[in-house]
Scaffold this motif. Structure first.
Motif, PDB file in Angstrom:
ATOM      1  N   GLY A  88       0.799  -1.217   0.000  1.00 34.35           N
ATOM      2  CA  GLY A  88       0.000   0.000   0.000  1.00 34.35           C
ATOM      3  C   GLY A  88       0.831   1.265   0.000  1.00 34.35           C
ATOM      4  N   ILE A  89       2.121   1.129   0.282  1.00 33.46           N
ATOM      5  CA  ILE A  89       3.025   2.279   0.270  1.00 33.46           C
ATOM      6  C   ILE A  89       4.120   2.072  -0.770  1.00 33.46           C
ATOM      7  CG2 ILE A  89       4.724   3.615   1.587  1.00 33.46           C
ATOM      8  CD1 ILE A  89       3.124   3.090   4.080  1.00 33.46           C
ATOM      9  N   GLY A  90       4.630   0.873  -0.853  1.00 32.99           N
ATOM     10  CA  GLY A  90       5.782   0.610  -1.698  1.00 32.99           C
ATOM     11  C   GLY A  90       7.056   0.882  -0.938  1.00 32.99           C
ATOM     12  N   SER A  91       8.107   1.242  -1.639  1.00 36.77           N
ATOM     13  CA  SER A  91       9.399   1.492  -1.006  1.00 36.77           C
ATOM     14  C   SER A  91       9.416   2.875  -0.359  1.00 36.77           C
ATOM     15  CB  SER A  91      10.527   1.395  -2.034  1.00 36.77           C
ATOM     16  OG  SER A  91      10.566   0.104  -2.608  1.00 36.77           O
ATOM     17  N   PHE A  92      10.074   2.968   0.777  1.00 33.50           N
ATOM     18  CA  PHE A  92      10.244   4.249   1.467  1.00 33.50           C
ATOM     19  C   PHE A  92      11.524   4.201   2.276  1.00 33.50           C
ATOM     20  CE2 PHE A  92       7.851   1.487   4.247  1.00 33.50           C
ATOM     21  CZ  PHE A  92       8.346   1.723   5.521  1.00 33.50           C
ATOM     22  N   ARG A  93      11.965   5.365   2.694  1.00 33.32           N
ATOM     23  CA  ARG A  93      13.188   5.488   3.480  1.00 33.32           C
ATOM     24  C   ARG A  93      12.865   6.076   4.851  1.00 33.32           C
ATOM     25  NH1 ARG A  93      13.912   6.949  -1.402  1.00 33.32           N
ATOM     26  NH2 ARG A  93      13.524   9.146  -0.993  1.00 33.32           N
ATOM     27  N   ILE A  99       6.336  11.589   4.858  1.00 30.00           N
ATOM     28  CA  ILE A  99       4.984  11.054   5.017  1.00 30.00           C
ATOM     29  C   ILE A  99       4.665  10.623   6.441  1.00 30.00           C
ATOM     30  CG2 ILE A  99       4.829  10.335   2.609  1.00 30.00           C
ATOM     31  CD1 ILE A  99       5.404   7.452   3.578  1.00 30.00           C
ATOM     32  N   GLY A 100       5.633  10.692   7.320  1.00 30.76           N
ATOM     33  CA  GLY A 100       5.358  10.308   8.702  1.00 30.76           C
ATOM     34  C   GLY A 100       6.542  10.601   9.605  1.00 30.76           C
ATOM     35  N   VAL A 101       6.251  10.826  10.883  1.00 29.33           N
ATOM     36  CA  VAL A 101       7.282  11.100  11.879  1.00 29.33           C
ATOM     37  C   VAL A 101       6.912  10.411  13.184  1.00 29.33           C
ATOM     38  CG1 VAL A 101       8.519  12.853  13.209  1.00 29.33           C
ATOM     39  CG2 VAL A 101       7.782  13.370  10.878  1.00 29.33           C
ATOM     40  N   ALA A 102       7.894   9.768  13.778  1.00 33.75           N
ATOM     41  CA  ALA A 102       7.735   9.210  15.122  1.00 33.75           C
ATOM     42  C   ALA A 102       8.853   9.786  15.977  1.00 33.75           C
ATOM     43  CB  ALA A 102       7.809   7.691  15.101  1.00 33.75           C
ATOM     44  N   ARG A 103       8.523  10.302  17.139  1.00 35.06           N
ATOM     45  CA  ARG A 103       9.534  10.953  17.973  1.00 35.06           C
ATOM     46  C   ARG A 103       9.318  10.623  19.438  1.00 35.06           C
ATOM     47  NH1 ARG A 103      10.529  16.062  16.879  1.00 35.06           N
ATOM     48  NH2 ARG A 103       9.445  16.111  14.866  1.00 35.06           N
ATOM     49  N   TYR A 104      10.396  10.787  20.205  1.00 33.61           N
ATOM     50  CA  TYR A 104      10.257  10.676  21.655  1.00 33.61           C
ATOM     51  C   TYR A 104      11.082  11.749  22.345  1.00 33.61           C
ATOM     52  CZ  TYR A 104      14.732   8.010  22.251  1.00 33.61           C
ATOM     53  OH  TYR A 104      16.048   7.606  22.271  1.00 33.61           O
ATOM     54  N   PHE A 119       3.007  19.050   7.767  1.00 35.87           N
ATOM     55  CA  PHE A 119       1.997  19.592   8.675  1.00 35.87           C
ATOM     56  C   PHE A 119       0.831  20.194   7.902  1.00 35.87           C
ATOM     57  CE2 PHE A 119       0.143  23.240  10.857  1.00 35.87           C
ATOM     58  CZ  PHE A 119      -0.299  22.650  12.028  1.00 35.87           C
ATOM     59  N   TYR A 120       1.125  21.006   6.882  1.00 30.65           N
ATOM     60  CA  TYR A 120       0.053  21.692   6.163  1.00 30.65           C
ATOM     61  C   TYR A 120      -0.693  20.780   5.190  1.00 30.65           C
ATOM     62  CZ  TYR A 120       1.540  26.038   8.272  1.00 30.65           C
ATOM     63  OH  TYR A 120       1.837  27.021   9.185  1.00 30.65           O
ATOM     64  N   SER A 121      -0.249  19.538   5.053  1.00 24.62           N
ATOM     65  CA  SER A 121      -0.987  18.575   4.238  1.00 24.62           C
ATOM     66  C   SER A 121      -1.949  17.739   5.077  1.00 24.62           C
ATOM     67  CB  SER A 121      -0.012  17.637   3.513  1.00 24.62           C
ATOM     68  OG  SER A 121       0.627  16.752   4.415  1.00 24.62           O
ATOM     69  N   HIS A 122      -1.865  17.871   6.418  1.00 26.02           N
ATOM     70  CA  HIS A 122      -2.725  17.088   7.304  1.00 26.02           C
ATOM     71  C   HIS A 122      -4.178  17.555   7.235  1.00 26.02           C
ATOM     72  CE1 HIS A 122       0.562  14.983   8.973  1.00 26.02           C
ATOM     73  NE2 HIS A 122       0.952  15.870   9.852  1.00 26.02           N
ATOM     74  N   SER A 123      -5.090  16.623   7.460  1.00 26.25           N
ATOM     75  CA  SER A 123      -6.492  16.986   7.654  1.00 26.25           C
ATOM     76  C   SER A 123      -6.661  17.573   9.044  1.00 26.25           C
ATOM     77  CB  SER A 123      -7.381  15.754   7.507  1.00 26.25           C
ATOM     78  OG  SER A 123      -7.136  14.845   8.580  1.00 26.25           O
ATOM     79  N   ASP A 158      -2.330  11.557   6.082  1.00 27.45           N
ATOM     80  CA  ASP A 158      -3.645  10.924   5.923  1.00 27.45           C
ATOM     81  C   ASP A 158      -3.657   9.830   4.856  1.00 27.45           C
ATOM     82  OD1 ASP A 158      -6.057  12.861   7.308  1.00 27.45           O
ATOM     83  OD2 ASP A 158      -4.084  13.729   7.054  1.00 27.45           O
ATOM     84  N   ASP A 159      -2.942  10.056   3.747  1.00 25.80           N
ATOM     85  CA  ASP A 159      -2.947   9.086   2.652  1.00 25.80           C
ATOM     86  C   ASP A 159      -2.247   7.779   3.007  1.00 25.80           C
ATOM     87  OD1 ASP A 159      -4.244  10.981   1.157  1.00 25.80           O
ATOM     88  OD2 ASP A 159      -2.483  11.564  -0.023  1.00 25.80           O
ATOM     89  N   TYR A 160      -1.464   7.780   4.086  1.00 25.63           N
ATOM     90  CA  TYR A 160      -0.682   6.593   4.437  1.00 25.63           C
ATOM     91  C   TYR A 160      -1.104   5.984   5.771  1.00 25.63           C
ATOM     92  CZ  TYR A 160       2.202   8.156   0.575  1.00 25.63           C
ATOM     93  OH  TYR A 160       2.635   8.537  -0.667  1.00 25.63           O
ATOM     94  N   GLN A 161      -2.176   6.476   6.335  1.00 25.13           N
ATOM     95  CA  GLN A 161      -2.692   5.898   7.570  1.00 25.13           C
ATOM     96  C   GLN A 161      -3.356   4.551   7.288  1.00 25.13           C
ATOM     97  OE1 GLN A 161      -5.178   8.805   9.543  1.00 25.13           O
ATOM     98  NE2 GLN A 161      -3.582  10.377   9.504  1.00 25.13           N
TER      99      GLN A 161
END
Length: 215
Positions: free
Chosen positions: A48-53, A120-125, A69-73, A142-145
């Motif tokens: 559903g995503i294909g290759s990503f880094r 397309i995504g960020v995870a942080r701590y 951020f500005y692409s988020h719903s 949103d497109d990759y949730q």
């Protein structure tokens, strides 16, 4: 500047500002910033995503993070920040991409080639050294949730946290954010859960967790 010796970073940043290489209000690197951890760069593929880094976020990602951020719903923004946020200031964005890679860590996922890649995504701590626990937050475009990207980033971030001696993860999640609740339950089990005024505080302690340290 980031790869320079810490003793010279402040002077280099001042000179870069004078030469207009960076904004006059550029956020300085945190004191004691570790070297960019390129060992955490990886490539993957998901249905559903294909290759990503995936790689640690860095100061040069300011524009990519702003575009994300500005692409988020409005719903995605509310689930991430808890308020109907309309904009992020330049300073807020700079602080999100300027990390010490010790108490703060963030992994960003990108698609596209390197000349036109898109975040397309960020995870942080953020680590609380008093408790040894790190508060985690994940935001997916949103497109990759629903395509398991959040799960992938959670696992990558958890692996880094364990190596650095983090004792576990904490997540503050709105009750309506079922995806994050389910993700934490599936990947962080067993967890401690407390619901207050429509918000969950979820705690997952790593079985091998010990005193926080520096890798």
């Amino acid at each position: 500047i980031q790869i320079a010796h810490p003793d010279f970073r402040a002077r280099l940043l001042d000179e870069a500002k004078e030469l207009a290489y960076v904004y006059p209000d550029q956020v300085p690197l945190p004191s004691g910033t570790s070297a960019y951890p390129d060992e955490h760069e990886t490539s993957a593929r998901l249905s559903g995503i294909g290759s990503f880094r995936v790689r640690p976020i860095r100061p040069t990602d300011e524009r990519a993070l702003r575009d994300l951020f500005y692409s988020h719903s409005p719903e995605t923004i509310f689930r991430r920040y808890g308020i109907p946020l309309k904009r992020l200031s330049r300073r807020q964005i700079q602080e999100f991409v300027t990390l010490d890679y010790d108490e703060q860590m963030a992994l960003a996922a990108f698609v596209g080639d390197r000349t036109g890649e898109r975040m397309i995504g960020v995870a942080r701590y953020y680590l609380d050294r008093a408790t040894g626990l790190a508060e985690i937050a994940i935001t997916i475009h949103d497109d990759y949730q629903g395509k398991r990207l959040g799960t992938f980033l959670f696992r990558q971030l958890a692996a880094i946290a364990k190596k650095r001696g983090v004792a576990g993860f904490v997540a503050v999640v709105q009750r309506e954010n079922k995806r994050m609740v389910h993700l934490f339950q599936a990947e962080g089990s067993p967890i401690e859960s407390r619901l207050s005024e429509g918000t969950y505080r979820l705690v997952s302690r790593f079985s091998s967790g010990g005193p926080p340290g520096v890798l």
